[in-house]
Design a protein around this motif. Structure first.
Motif, PDB file in Angstrom:
ATOM      1  N   ARG A 140       0.801  -1.224   0.000  1.00  0.00           N
ATOM      2  CA  ARG A 140       0.000   0.000   0.000  1.00  0.00           C
ATOM      3  C   ARG A 140       0.840   1.284   0.000  1.00  0.00           C
ATOM      4  NH1 ARG A 140      -1.276  -3.685   3.541  1.00  0.00           N
ATOM      5  NH2 ARG A 140      -3.280  -4.734   3.349  1.00  0.00           N
TER       6      ARG A 140
ATOM      7  N   ASN B 167      -0.141   4.112   1.213  1.00  0.00           N
ATOM      8  CA  ASN B 167      -0.281   4.796   2.508  1.00  0.00           C
ATOM      9  C   ASN B 167       0.749   4.343   3.526  1.00  0.00           C
ATOM     10  OD1 ASN B 167      -2.276   6.669   2.020  1.00  0.00           O
ATOM     11  ND2 ASN B 167      -3.956   5.312   2.624  1.00  0.00           N
TER      12      ASN B 167
ATOM     13  N   VAL C 178       3.766   6.291   2.863  1.00  0.00           N
ATOM     14  CA  VAL C 178       3.521   7.662   3.300  1.00  0.00           C
ATOM     15  C   VAL C 178       3.743   7.780   4.807  1.00  0.00           C
ATOM     16  CG1 VAL C 178       1.759   9.466   3.476  1.00  0.00           C
ATOM     17  CG2 VAL C 178       1.909   8.068   1.426  1.00  0.00           C
TER      18      VAL C 178
ATOM     19  N   SER D  88       6.190  10.442   6.349  1.00  0.00           N
ATOM     20  CA  SER D  88       5.780  11.528   7.235  1.00  0.00           C
ATOM     21  C   SER D  88       6.296  11.353   8.660  1.00  0.00           C
ATOM     22  CB  SER D  88       4.262  11.737   7.196  1.00  0.00           C
ATOM     23  OG  SER D  88       3.604  10.525   7.143  1.00  0.00           O
TER      24      SER D  88
ATOM     25  N   ASN E 243       0.117   0.127  -6.938  1.00  0.00           N
ATOM     26  CA  ASN E 243      -0.454   0.781  -8.114  1.00  0.00           C
ATOM     27  C   ASN E 243       0.623   1.267  -9.076  1.00  0.00           C
ATOM     28  OD1 ASN E 243       0.455   2.602  -6.236  1.00  0.00           O
ATOM     29  ND2 ASN E 243      -1.107   4.120  -6.662  1.00  0.00           N
TER      30      ASN E 243
ATOM     31  N   GLN F 177      -0.496  11.883   4.650  1.00  0.00           N
ATOM     32  CA  GLN F 177      -0.959  10.832   5.544  1.00  0.00           C
ATOM     33  C   GLN F 177      -2.402  11.121   5.967  1.00  0.00           C
ATOM     34  OE1 GLN F 177       1.334  10.282   9.175  1.00  0.00           O
ATOM     35  NE2 GLN F 177       1.034   8.099   8.918  1.00  0.00           N
ATOM     36  N   PRO F 178      -3.306  10.146   5.771  1.00  0.00           N
ATOM     37  CA  PRO F 178      -4.696  10.372   6.150  1.00  0.00           C
ATOM     38  C   PRO F 178      -4.796  10.689   7.647  1.00  0.00           C
ATOM     39  CG  PRO F 178      -4.494   8.365   4.864  1.00  0.00           C
ATOM     40  CD  PRO F 178      -3.106   8.815   5.202  1.00  0.00           C
TER      41      PRO F 178
ATOM     42  N   GLY G  83      -9.470   8.932   2.950  1.00  0.00           N
ATOM     43  CA  GLY G  83      -8.328   8.444   2.181  1.00  0.00           C
ATOM     44  C   GLY G  83      -8.099   6.963   2.381  1.00  0.00           C
ATOM     45  N   GLN G  84      -8.954   6.335   3.188  1.00  0.00           N
ATOM     46  CA  GLN G  84      -8.806   4.902   3.460  1.00  0.00           C
ATOM     47  C   GLN G  84      -9.585   4.104   2.423  1.00  0.00           C
ATOM     48  OE1 GLN G  84      -9.965   3.918   7.460  1.00  0.00           O
ATOM     49  NE2 GLN G  84      -9.175   1.840   7.342  1.00  0.00           N
ATOM     50  N   LYS G  85      -9.209   2.832   2.265  1.00  0.00           N
ATOM     51  CA  LYS G  85      -9.962   1.905   1.423  1.00  0.00           C
ATOM     52  C   LYS G  85     -10.282   0.699   2.274  1.00  0.00           C
ATOM     53  CE  LYS G  85      -5.396   0.778  -0.357  1.00  0.00           C
ATOM     54  NZ  LYS G  85      -4.724   1.914   0.297  1.00  0.00           N
TER      55      LYS G  85
ATOM     56  N   GLU H 184      -6.078   1.412  -4.744  1.00  0.00           N
ATOM     57  CA  GLU H 184      -5.031   2.388  -4.442  1.00  0.00           C
ATOM     58  C   GLU H 184      -5.379   3.801  -4.914  1.00  0.00           C
ATOM     59  OE1 GLU H 184      -2.088   2.590  -2.758  1.00  0.00           O
ATOM     60  OE2 GLU H 184      -2.508   0.623  -1.911  1.00  0.00           O
TER      61      GLU H 184
ATOM     62  N   THR I 182      -6.589  -3.881   0.902  1.00  0.00           N
ATOM     63  CA  THR I 182      -7.320  -2.813   1.570  1.00  0.00           C
ATOM     64  C   THR I 182      -6.728  -2.533   2.940  1.00  0.00           C
ATOM     65  OG1 THR I 182      -8.852  -4.497   2.342  1.00  0.00           O
ATOM     66  CG2 THR I 182      -9.461  -3.293   0.366  1.00  0.00           C
ATOM     67  N   GLU I 183      -7.156  -1.440   3.530  1.00  0.00           N
ATOM     68  CA  GLU I 183      -6.672  -1.077   4.852  1.00  0.00           C
ATOM     69  C   GLU I 183      -7.662  -1.554   5.885  1.00  0.00           C
ATOM     70  OE1 GLU I 183      -4.044   2.469   3.022  1.00  0.00           O
ATOM     71  OE2 GLU I 183      -6.187   2.680   3.243  1.00  0.00           O
TER      72      GLU I 183
ATOM     73  N   GLN J 121     -10.875  -4.511   7.008  1.00  0.00           N
ATOM     74  CA  GLN J 121     -12.153  -4.979   6.503  1.00  0.00           C
ATOM     75  C   GLN J 121     -13.156  -4.946   7.633  1.00  0.00           C
ATOM     76  OE1 GLN J 121      -9.359  -7.117   6.414  1.00  0.00           O
ATOM     77  NE2 GLN J 121      -9.809  -8.016   8.402  1.00  0.00           N
TER      78      GLN J 121
ATOM     79  N   ARG K 194      -6.947  -0.572   9.510  1.00  0.00           N
ATOM     80  CA  ARG K 194      -5.502  -0.410   9.642  1.00  0.00           C
ATOM     81  C   ARG K 194      -5.122   1.024   9.957  1.00  0.00           C
ATOM     82  NH1 ARG K 194      -2.817  -4.468   6.583  1.00  0.00           N
ATOM     83  NH2 ARG K 194      -4.347  -6.094   6.227  1.00  0.00           N
ATOM     84  N   LEU K 195      -6.018   1.959   9.579  1.00  0.00           N
ATOM     85  CA  LEU K 195      -5.618   3.359   9.730  1.00  0.00           C
ATOM     86  C   LEU K 195      -6.096   3.935  11.047  1.00  0.00           C
ATOM     87  CD1 LEU K 195      -6.006   4.793   6.124  1.00  0.00           C
ATOM     88  CD2 LEU K 195      -4.130   3.558   7.163  1.00  0.00           C
TER      89      LEU K 195
ATOM     90  N   LEU L 195      -4.006   6.095  13.346  1.00  0.00           N
ATOM     91  CA  LEU L 195      -3.661   7.476  12.991  1.00  0.00           C
ATOM     92  C   LEU L 195      -4.556   8.465  13.716  1.00  0.00           C
ATOM     93  CD1 LEU L 195      -3.184   7.017   9.151  1.00  0.00           C
ATOM     94  CD2 LEU L 195      -1.410   7.209  10.890  1.00  0.00           C
TER      95      LEU L 195
END
Ligand SMILES: Nc1ncnc2c1ncn2[C@@H]1O[C@H](COP(=O)(O)OP(=O)(O)OP(=O)(O)O)[C@@H](O)[C@H]1O
Ligand SMILES: [Mg+2]
Lengths: 590, 447
Positions: free
Chosen positions: A265, A267, A270, A274, A300, B120-121, B141-143, B277, B313-314, B316, B338-339, B342
């Motif tokens: 990924r 992200n 990133v 960051s 991607n 970064q989200p 910004g996540q999937k 992505e 994906t980040e 499920q 996963r995010l 943050l």
């Protein structure tokens, strides 16, 4: 005159080119697509046709388009300025590219052509040198970056001239060498090396033995890895491969970290971009980014460049190893690289091996892992490349070609378990299934008993044994019921839970707990084993669970406190009191 | 997509298979669109002057003298503000009777964002559903997909999440959805007064399956326009990605490619990753968030489609019916965002992470206690308490019909801890217990 060709066929990113001259396997060529050059690599040759894999999307490409061959394989550009860079899989500098979106054919220089570097000579006029010999050095961030005789130079040379202390640009000549035939050759700070070929300018590659501290307890205290060693982390999705690799990249005791983000990924990269410029390297107090280089071929980005990305990363690692540095190379995920090979092999209609992967996959993987290692350089300095890759097994099933092939190549196996991840027992490494072959190396045992503690390896074996016995007791309890087994079983199980909760589990997101220095690991392991060696007296099994939970809770509070801080000692005393409540004091034997 | 004058018309087809036709032509670009007797097709292979076209709606009835016109470009979409509130088919043609959209023509499936240009989200998306906000917090910004068996109300949950997430645009990519589901989405969005913020690209079960392959790229191209150029926060809903992957396998099978696991093409990972992505946080404030649906067969997540999805994906969100409370819940074991790290404990209260993990661990203990019952064993006092805890936790926090603030979710969890457990049993950091764990509420009566 270089060979040229014309596009004759297009199947996704496999392009067939009719050539007018000689071409070689793995040669790089450029397709001249509407004024934009698309980079590609020859992957098969048949009569007048070269089959090339294009490192870009081929949308809009037409037949009869001109192709130019370069006469060389895919090369890395090696010189000062690699540290702290963010490259794509072909080593183009991502930060130099224009715009928010990646443009086809936007190939940027990996180094800083105009930057001045403070150079200091290391070789003297008259010195006999060979490929890899150190001619001088520049300070890159804080690493003394050696300027070496290019690895491609055959035979031995005499230094005729070497520049004096001063500021130079990378393409300035810094030395003149004379070969055995009396020919003079100028050397600057940049050299190129084909990424698929290992750099072998060292004297000897012994079995690795030097402990590599990672700050991750389940690794250091149970399945240690060595400097120059190899390891891999297989695990179903979401079990913590990337978090573990990021923890390694932050904490491991290495001079330089190279992270190859391979088909994963964006992200996640990133996150590194960051955070690393802000985070401190616990050892040097400098920013983490100062010792890190990232090779990003995220999922991607062009698939064909995925395979290249791991080789680019390995070549950079070997380059810095030749300077006498400790390199940790991390690749996430090697399965994506294998899948890229599979896609291409299918497009070329090769006979498929298991799960449609190419037949030679195991050989490709083991050759790659073999490039890691600890080396004695020709000047007797040492350097190392430690390589740890993740594997993403399809369906979480370890009986699949990539995992099986990697298991044969890597010496440490860090198996992530779905069950542990599901119950949030992070890091989810199954400490019993996992192994470190280095525990069997006498030279490693000798090394750690001198540098860490004489009983380090013994303690590892003890702890593993306790875990295994605990697991057996747990199964018995499950089969026979809580009151169907002797109380002792409950104790055995809960004692293993102490190791699980206090040593194995580690909160990667807690300031203190995230990284445990080896001194502290030793201290905690001794403490935990001490409790394990204590016999406790219980009236019934119902007392066992709450009692051990109290012990575990206090231990965990210790893990969250600064080592030997007031708080830490307070919890330690509390622990002592709890233990005294139920410990059976043994009468000392005469 | 119309033909213009002076375009060369080919009328001799060499070969026809179930999905493709091949003809001799020159000067044709890879992935270029064409019309074969007015059916849309795309170049998938060029060998010398033999060009192979994939016809999206199938080759049934295509004669060897069909008229073939090449359009000179890859599939494209006209983008502008006019897209808002409109419904389109897989080719981006209006199906709501409205006028053609005027705008800039962009090729779909365009280039990727340079990773160093991403941000970064960090913006939390509040949904009110504790199974999401507390345990699996979403970020712009996540999937992330819902994993659900076909009988779960995933489209309803997704629509609810979409409306509560304060997005500037919601773009629906419907693939192989039933006409009823299509009308459901239309109604919910209309009733919520949100229709101006919605754009839909829909391929229903009544349309040819291969057409679906264009839907996600259409939706994401529109999303990129609003997020990258208009700095908007865009939420893309993709349902059902399993049917999308099925279409991929149909195509690869018809083109005689060697299948890998579960008859899926070997490129499934790359194919799906290219779409997912596209989720991104742009530095200028715009963002694309993707919420998808991947239907499972019998809860099997080792099947190639959910498996590859999980690797991309980040996280499920796993929907499951909890028979103890008779409601659909977001399963805390198999679900993951996963995010979340943050934002949790950063944008939310500092005790959020530990409270969340503790509750899930205790819920796992309850699952073990249940196994004990199944094996015919007696339960300890602790087992009994975990089971009561689990039931209440499920009802008050995991069920999808919850709609509360995040602080209330955390307080509710503390209340349950205090009701059923001692501090040693929860094992939460002492300083957090002191600060937050002694809250007064009706549950905070220690036993
Ligand atoms: N050590 C840890 N401490 C706390 N949480 C963790 C830890 N390791 C993993 N997690 C949790 O698990 C999630 C998934 O971890 P990670 O992204 O590393 O999985 P992965 O194995 O790399 O998955 P994939 O194969 O899909 O890339 C993280 O986002 C985090 O929430
Ligand atoms: Mg990962």
């Amino acid at each position: 005159m270089s060979t040229k060709g014309k596009v004759k066929g297009i199947i996704a990113n496999l392009v067939i080119v009719e050539v007018d001259g000689p071409v070689s396997q793995n040669e790089i060529c450029y397709i001249n697509h509407r004024g934009v050059k698309l980079m590609a690599e020859v992957i098969r040759i048949g009569s007048n046709n070269a089959y090339i894999q294009v490192f870009e999307s081929t949308r809009g490409l037409k037949t009869e388009t001109e192709v130019e061959f370069t006469g060389h394989m895919l090369e890395a550009t090696l010189g000062p300025g690699i540290l702290s860079k963010n490259f794509d899989g072909l080593q183009h500098d991502l930060d130099k590219m224009e715009g928010i979106f990646l443009q086809k054919g936007d190939y940027t220089h990996p180094l800083e052509v105009e930057k001045l570097w403070a150079f200091k000579p290391l070789a003297n006029v008259g010195d006999k040198v060979e490929a890899g010999s150190w001619l001088g050095e520049v300070i890159e961030n804080w690493i003394p970056h050696k300027i070496m005789v290019p690895f491609t130079f055959p035979g031995s040379f005499t230094v005729k001239e070497v520049s004096s202390v001063g500021e130079y640009k990378i393409y300035d000549t810094i030395a003149t060498l004379e070969n055995v035939n009396g020919k003079l050759i100028e050397v600057n700070m940049v050299q190129k090396w084909p990424v698929k070929i290992p750099i072998r300018t060292y004297k000897e590659k012994p079995r690795p033995f030097d402990f590599l501290e990672t700050g991750i307890r389940v690794i250091d205290s149970l399945n240690p890895i060595v400097e120059g060693g190899t390891g891999f982390i297989p695990g179903p999705f979401g079990t913590g491969k990337t978090v573990l690799q990021h923890a390694l990249s932050k904490q491991a005791e290495a001079d330089m970290i190279i992270i190859a983000a391979c088909g994963e990924r964006a992200n996640e990269v990133v996150e590194i971009f960051s955070e690393f410029p802000e985070l401190d390297d616990p050892r040097t107090g400098r920013k983490l980014m100062e010792r890190t280089t990232i090779i990003a071929n995220t999922s991607n980005m062009p698939v064909a460049a995925r395979e290249a990305s791991v080789y680019t990363a390995m070549t950079i690692a070997e380059y810095y190893r030749s300077m006498g540095l400790k390199i940790l190379l991390l690749a996430d995920s090697t399965s994506r690289w294998a899948q890229a090979l599979r896609e291409m092999s299918n497009r070329m209609e090769e006979l498929p091996g298991p799960d449609a992967f190419p037949m030679d996959l195991p050989a490709i993987i083991s050759n790659f892992y073999a490039r890691a290692g600890f080396v004695y350089l020709n000047n007797n300095e040492t350097g190392s490349v430690t390589f740890i890759g993740t594997v993403s097994p399809a369906g979480g099933n370890l009986k699949e070609p990539v995992t099986e092939a990697t298991k044969k190549a890597a010496r440490c196996f860090y198996s992530l378990s779905q069950n542990r991840a599901d119950s949030k027992r992070y890091p989810a490494i199954d400490a019993v299934d996992s192994y470190s072959k280095y525990l069997e190396y006498p030279e490693f045992i000798e090394f750690v008993s001198k540098t860490v503690s004489p009983n380090w390896v013994d303690n590892i074996l003890k702890a593993k044994n306790i875990l295994i016995r605990g697991h057996e007791a747990y199964e018995q309890i499950n089969i026979l019921g809580d009151d169907g087994v002797p109380i002792e079983y409950h104790q055995v199980f809960w004692k293993s839970e102490i190791i699980d909760f206090v040593i194995l589990q580690q909160d990667a997101f807690d300031k203190v707990d995230a990284s445990t220095p080896i001194e502290r690991q030793k201290y905690m392991m001794d403490k935990v084993l001490e409790v394990n060696n204590t016999s406790f007296k219980f009236e019934n099994f119902e007392e066992v669970n709450p009692y051990f939970k109290r012990i575990i809770n206090v231990f965990r509070q210790m893990n969250y406190s600064e080592f030997q801080s007031e708080q830490f000692i307070k919890f330690e005393n509390e622990l002592k009191e709890i233990i005294e409540e139920k410990a059976v004091v043994e009468v000392e034997q005469i | 997509m119309e033909t213009t004058a002076f375009q060369k018309i080919y009328t001799r087809i060499d070969q026809i298979t179930k999905a493709t036709c091949s003809l001799r032509a020159s000067g044709i670009g890879n992935e270029e669109m064409a019309l074969v007797n007015d059916r849309l097709a795309q170049v998938v292979k060029i060998e010398g002057d033999l060009v192979t076209l994939q016809i999206f709606s199938g080759t049934e009835g295509i004669p060897t003298n069909a008229e073939v016109v090449f359009l000179g470009h890859a599939p494209q979409l006209a983008v502008s503000e006019e897209l808002s509130g409109r419904f389109f088919n897989a080719y981006g043609q209006a199906i709501d009777g409205g006028p053609e959209v005027e705008g800039k023509l962009v090729e779909i499936g365009g280039p990727s964002v340079n990773p160093v240009r991403r941000k970064q989200p960090s913006e939390l998306i509040a949904t009110g559903i504790a199974g999401i906000d507390l345990n699996n917090t979403l970020v712009t910004g996540q999937k992330i997909p819902f994993f659900a068996d076909p009988d779960q109300p995933y489209n309803q949950v997704m629509a609810m999440v979409a409306l509560r997430a304060k997005a500037d645009k919601i773009i629906l990519g419907g693939m192989g959805i039933t006409n009823d589901d299509y009308l459901f989405f239309k109604n919910v969005f209309e009733n919520a007064g949100a229709i101006d913020r919605i754009i839909s690209f829909v391929n229903t079960t009544e349309n040819p399956p291969v057409e679906r392959l264009l839907v996600p790229d259409m939706a994401l191209t529109a999303a990129e326009y609003f997020a990258a150029e208009k700095n908007q926060s865009v939420l893309v809903l993709l349902t059902d990605m399993t049917l999308y992957a099925d279409a991929l396998s149909i195509v690869s099978n018809r083109m005689d490619q060697i299948p890998s696991k579960d008859s899926m093409p070997g490129s499934l990972y790359s194919d799906l990753a290219k779409l997912y992505e596209k989720a991104v946080q742009f530095p200028n404030g715009g963002s694309i968030t993707i919420i998808a649906v991947t239907t499972l067969s019998g809860g099997d997540i080792t099947h190639a489609i959910p498996d590859n999805t999980g690797y991309i994906t980040e996280g499920q969100l796993f929907l499951r019916k909890d028979t103890d409370i008779g409601k659909v819940i977001i399963d805390p074991f198999r679900s993951l965002s996963r995010l979340k790290q943050l934002v949790i404990g950063k944008k939310t209260r500092e005790d959020h992470p530990q409270v969340m993990n503790t509750a899930i661990r205790l819920y796992a203990d309850a699952a073990n206690a249940k196994t004990k019952i199944e094996n015919g064993f007696d339960l300890t006092d602790y087992d009994k308490r975990t089971m009561s805890f689990a039931k209440e936790y499920s009802e008050k926090l995991l069920a999808i019909d919850i709609n509360i603030e995040i602080d209330t979710m955390i307080d509710t969890a503390w209340g349950l801890f205090n009701k059923y457990f001692s501090h040693a049993e929860t094992g939460i950091k002492a300083e957090l217990v002191d600060k937050y764990g002694k809250i007064e509420n009706e549950l905070n009566k220690t036993i």
